[in-house]
Scaffold this active site. Structure first.
Site, PDB file in Angstrom:
ATOM      1  N   PRO A   2      40.928  40.065  36.403  1.00 29.99           N
ATOM      2  CA  PRO A   2      41.486  40.318  37.732  1.00 29.99           C
ATOM      3  C   PRO A   2      40.448  39.997  38.822  1.00 29.99           C
ATOM      4  CG  PRO A   2      41.544  42.316  36.365  1.00 29.99           C
ATOM      5  CD  PRO A   2      40.890  41.253  35.565  1.00 29.99           C
ATOM      6  N   GLU A   3      40.887  39.307  39.857  1.00 32.71           N
ATOM      7  CA  GLU A   3      40.010  38.962  40.976  1.00 32.71           C
ATOM      8  C   GLU A   3      40.395  39.821  42.181  1.00 32.71           C
ATOM      9  OE1 GLU A   3      39.840  34.663  41.478  1.00 32.71           O
ATOM     10  OE2 GLU A   3      40.210  34.366  39.357  1.00 32.71           O
ATOM     11  N   LYS A  60      35.383  43.358  42.783  1.00 32.12           N
ATOM     12  CA  LYS A  60      36.392  43.641  41.757  1.00 32.12           C
ATOM     13  C   LYS A  60      36.284  45.080  41.245  1.00 32.12           C
ATOM     14  CE  LYS A  60      35.767  38.814  40.426  1.00 32.12           C
ATOM     15  NZ  LYS A  60      35.155  37.910  39.414  1.00 32.12           N
ATOM     16  N   ARG A 131      40.989  44.468  25.237  1.00 31.41           N
ATOM     17  CA  ARG A 131      39.675  44.024  24.764  1.00 31.41           C
ATOM     18  C   ARG A 131      38.568  45.060  24.957  1.00 31.41           C
ATOM     19  NH1 ARG A 131      38.921  37.796  26.098  1.00 31.41           N
ATOM     20  NH2 ARG A 131      37.214  38.130  24.651  1.00 31.41           N
ATOM     21  N   ARG A 282      32.242  27.524  32.752  1.00 28.19           N
ATOM     22  CA  ARG A 282      33.595  27.946  33.079  1.00 28.19           C
ATOM     23  C   ARG A 282      34.454  26.724  33.392  1.00 28.19           C
ATOM     24  NH1 ARG A 282      33.872  33.085  35.841  1.00 28.19           N
ATOM     25  NH2 ARG A 282      36.033  32.910  35.144  1.00 28.19           N
TER      26      ARG A 282
END
Ligand SMILES: [Zn+2]
Length: 292
Positions: A2-3, A60, A131, A282
């Site tokens: 999530p950003e 975040k 996770r 990335r």
């Protein structure tokens, strides 16, 4: 992960649904490591009876300010979801159970529950994390200030994040523009999704060296940051991956995304093919025709 827009969506939900409520009980915890730096029994003792006074976001991170002066620092990391429901539903073996469970909570991604709080007003705050990289850290205001100090300016804050500030950040950066946008110590809250989207809208290649950008390019990037993030907040974030809001529902930014995760598909602006490259480990998606 999530950003800024996804975390902001969660924080706005929390403000509406749980600010002013009291923590009555810790009903469930099957993964002590999620509670950072504290045994579950001590955590329980310290938060039961506390009122949630306000909820803030920085980058975040989620900060829940409690009545006793402590702060609950929550980071969702890759797959953390804060889910709010009413007391009719219960948790068994990390899964929601109960008659008439909303279909969103039945969804697999919301069925990895590791921590459940009972709040006043017959409210349940559950934390699902497939996770298990996310954490809850009960800490002091001084520690929160130190966390905040590690981050660059908030891009939605006009006073903090001016064009001059942005230019100075880029001039001082040794890396590529994409890397610079994602560096939380330089600018807060932008991640891989919105980094790609912003650079596409600005027409700038993600591989360009940040400090070598021309003023015109810097302006184009700057003036696309805030509108992109605000549009995504309006759409309640992007659920390309695992993200869900506090009702367990998906955001819908992904339906109008321009380049992120669209490798091999056609560019919505020029009809050319979207390409993907790796920058600092990335993935980055871009259009070689629209971005120079
Ligand atoms: Zn294009």
């Amino acid at each position: 992960m999530p950003e800024l827009p996804e975390v902001e969506t969660v924080v706005r939900d929390l403000r509406k649904k749980i600010v002013g409520k009291k923590i009555l009980e810790v009903l469930y915890c099957d993964e002590p490591k999620i509670i950072r730096g504290m045994a579950v029994a001590i955590f329980k003792k310290k938060i039961i009876g506390q009122k949630i006074e306000k909820v803030e976001r920085r980058a975040k991170n989620i900060f829940m300010y409690l009545s006793g002066g402590r702060v609950l620092h929550i980071h969702l990391k890759m797959t953390g979801h804060l889910l709010i429901s009413d007391c009719r539903f219960q948790i068994a073996d990390g899964k929601w159970v109960g008659e008439g469970l909303p279909k969103e909570l039945e969804e697999k991604v919301n069925q990895f529950i590791h921590l459940v709080l009972e709040l006043s007003g017959r409210t349940i705050l559950a934390y699902s994390d497939m996770r298990k990289f996310g954490f809850w850290h009960l800490t002091s205001k001084a520690h929160i200030e130190a966390v905040v100090a590690r981050h660059g300016p908030e891009p939605l804050d006009d006073e903090m994040f001016t064009l001059a500030t942005f230019r100075a950040i880029l001039r001082a950066s040794g890396g590529k523009i994409k890397q610079t946008l994602l560096d939380q110590s330089k600018i807060a809250g932008i991640g891989n999704i919105y980094g790609d989207e912003i650079l596409f809208l600005a027409g700038v290649m993600p591989t360009k060296i940040a400090k070598k950008l021309r003023n015109k390019e810097i302006e184009k990037i700057y003036y696309n940051i805030r509108p992109t993030l605000e549009k995504a907040i309006k759409m309640r974030g992007a659920s390309i991956g695992d993200f869900r809001d506090t009702a367990g529902k998906k955001g819908y930014y992904q339906e109008s995304r321009l380049v992120y995760g669209r490798e091999g598909l056609l560019c919505l602006q020029c009809g050319g093919k979207i390409k993907r490259i790796k920058i600092a480990g990335r993935s980055s998606c871009y259009c070689p025709k629209c971005q120079r």
